[in-house]
Scaffold this active site. Structure first.
Site, PDB file in Angstrom:
ATOM      1  N   LYS A  54     -12.802 -15.153 -21.245  1.00 39.58           N
ATOM      2  CA  LYS A  54     -12.766 -16.007 -20.051  1.00 39.58           C
ATOM      3  C   LYS A  54     -12.934 -17.467 -20.442  1.00 39.58           C
ATOM      4  O   LYS A  54     -12.190 -18.333 -19.980  1.00 39.58           O
ATOM      5  CB  LYS A  54     -13.894 -15.612 -19.084  1.00 39.58           C
ATOM      6  CG  LYS A  54     -13.604 -14.344 -18.295  1.00 39.58           C
ATOM      7  CD  LYS A  54     -14.857 -13.855 -17.593  1.00 39.58           C
ATOM      8  CE  LYS A  54     -14.595 -12.476 -16.988  1.00 39.58           C
ATOM      9  NZ  LYS A  54     -15.816 -11.767 -16.613  1.00 39.58           N
ATOM     10  N   GLN A  72     -21.671 -12.172 -14.760  1.00 41.99           N
ATOM     11  CA  GLN A  72     -21.053 -10.953 -15.273  1.00 41.99           C
ATOM     12  C   GLN A  72     -21.882  -9.728 -14.870  1.00 41.99           C
ATOM     13  O   GLN A  72     -23.095  -9.693 -15.058  1.00 41.99           O
ATOM     14  CB  GLN A  72     -20.946 -11.041 -16.806  1.00 41.99           C
ATOM     15  CG  GLN A  72     -20.245  -9.876 -17.478  1.00 41.99           C
ATOM     16  CD  GLN A  72     -18.751  -9.803 -17.190  1.00 41.99           C
ATOM     17  OE1 GLN A  72     -18.096 -10.829 -16.989  1.00 41.99           O
ATOM     18  NE2 GLN A  72     -18.204  -8.606 -17.170  1.00 41.99           N
ATOM     19  N   ASP A 100     -15.639 -14.503  -7.628  1.00 43.94           N
ATOM     20  CA  ASP A 100     -15.459 -13.052  -7.697  1.00 43.94           C
ATOM     21  C   ASP A 100     -15.072 -12.471  -6.339  1.00 43.94           C
ATOM     22  O   ASP A 100     -14.602 -11.341  -6.262  1.00 43.94           O
ATOM     23  CB  ASP A 100     -16.786 -12.386  -8.110  1.00 43.94           C
ATOM     24  CG  ASP A 100     -16.887 -12.164  -9.609  1.00 43.94           C
ATOM     25  OD1 ASP A 100     -15.845 -11.842 -10.224  1.00 43.94           O
ATOM     26  OD2 ASP A 100     -17.992 -12.302 -10.152  1.00 43.94           O
TER      27      ASP A 100
HETATM   28  N1  GUN Z   1     -17.771  -6.714 -14.464  1.00 45.90           N
HETATM   29  C1  GUN Z   1     -16.631  -5.970 -14.456  1.00 45.90           C
HETATM   30  N2  GUN Z   1     -15.695  -6.547 -13.681  1.00 45.90           N
HETATM   31  C2  GUN Z   1     -16.258  -7.661 -13.178  1.00 45.90           C
HETATM   32  C3  GUN Z   1     -15.763  -8.677 -12.312  1.00 45.90           C
HETATM   33  O1  GUN Z   1     -14.623  -8.677 -11.828  1.00 45.90           O
HETATM   34  N3  GUN Z   1     -16.643  -9.687 -12.045  1.00 45.90           N
HETATM   35  C4  GUN Z   1     -17.910  -9.718 -12.537  1.00 45.90           C
HETATM   36  N4  GUN Z   1     -18.696 -10.727 -12.189  1.00 45.90           N
HETATM   37  N5  GUN Z   1     -18.384  -8.791 -13.338  1.00 45.90           N
HETATM   38  C5  GUN Z   1     -17.558  -7.768 -13.659  1.00 45.90           C
END
Ligand code: GUN
Length: 288
Positions: A53, A97, A120
């Site tokens: 990311k 996350q 998100d």
């Molecule tokens: N963990 C797995 N997928 C995601 C996501 O799309 N966003 C976040 N914040 N954590 C995750």
């Protein structure tokens, strides 16, 4: 044989467009969108995601802020960090996350992020918007799936969609998006009766359960479009492999189109995160 829906290429195309938008925001408005990613603990898969990311954020010209906290960080300290990011004008998107360590209340943390900086789409206000007027930020994984479905199928109106998996991250928002796109939508889960027969009714079949190769080709309606959200690491023939929730070989023999793992949904999810960050930066600054 099914057409392979190339998520890597779609993600590259989306990133190219985003890079142009970011350049224009810098030149015309003096705005550099910034994304803060918070990782608590040392889960190896999460570390890989966070690194990817950050790299891609910088590649499209945005600013990346990374916060890695120890696994025993208190909930209060995490909430204090989120407060400081909410107040930081350089930060337009905040992603914490998931999963978080067990001693931290996930829902409290998700809702502590300002809904204007939520990239998100997990904040209750954005979940509410998605399920009412459709004007909020949309969770990245289902948004990427929808983009691939629309670019492959065009108008989805009238199609029968079955989503296997009812998570807040994928299953439920995917259902909301497909409903908005005029599909007839069913969410299936571990208690669904005769899952095989239900899956065989689907023009669009989305598998998001986190169980390696759970959906075989015999569950797929001939010509259907199959979206595989699963990313499962397995040991096979002495090798470490990444496989989806769909048994790719048997499903590809029946489906009209299918997303591969890796190279399908995964790359699009990160590209959509960058898209959401740009969207939030524009919204915060009142730029159309
Ligand atoms: N963990 C797995 N997928 C995601 C996501 O799309 N966003 C976040 N914040 N954590 C995750």
């Amino acid at each position: 044989m099914a057409t392979v829906i190339d998520g890597k290429a779609s993600a590259q195309a989306l990133r190219n467009t985003l890079a142009e938008t970011v350049t224009a925001l810098k030149n015309d408005h003096g705005l550099t969108p910034g994304l803060a990613v918070v990782l608590v603990g040392e889960d190896p898969a999460s570390q890989v995601y966070v690194r990817n990311k950050a790299k891609q954020t910088v590649e499209v010209g945005m600013e990346s802020f990374e916060h890695r906290l120890a696994a025993d960080t208190s909930e209060a300290d995490l909430l204090a960090l989120i407060d400081s990011l909410n107040a930081d004008d350089r930060v337009h998107g905040i992603l914490v996350q998931l999963p978080l360590p067990a001693h931290i209340n996930e829902s409290k943390v998700i809702n502590a992020v300002s809904h204007d900086k939520d990239v998100d789409g997990f904040h209750l206000i954005n979940v509410g918007r998605l399920n009412t007027d459709g004007d909020g930020v949309v969770p990245c994984t289902p948004l990427g799936c929808l983009m691939m479905l629309k670019s492959h199928l065009g108008d989805l109106t009238g199609m029968t969609a079955v989503i296997v998996g009812r998570s807040n991250i994928v299953g439920k928002p995917m259902a909301a998006l497909l409903l908005q796109a005029n599909c007839t939508v069913t969410i299936a889960h571990s208690r669904t009766k005769d899952l095989e027969a239900l899956c065989r009714t689907a023009d669009i079949l989305v598998a998001a359960v986190g169980r390696p190769r759970m959906v075989p080709g015999s569950w797929v309606k001939p010509g259907a479009t199959v979206i595989d959200v699963g990313i499962n690491r397995i040991e096979e023939d002495g090798k470490n492999r990444l496989v989806g929730d769909v048994d790719y070989d048997s499903a590809a023999a029946v489906a009209g189109a299918i997303t591969p793992v890796p190279g399908g949904v995964g790359p699009m999810t990160i590209a959509c995160l960058l898209h959401n960050t740009v969207q939030q930066a524009k919204r915060i600054k009142g730029i159309e």
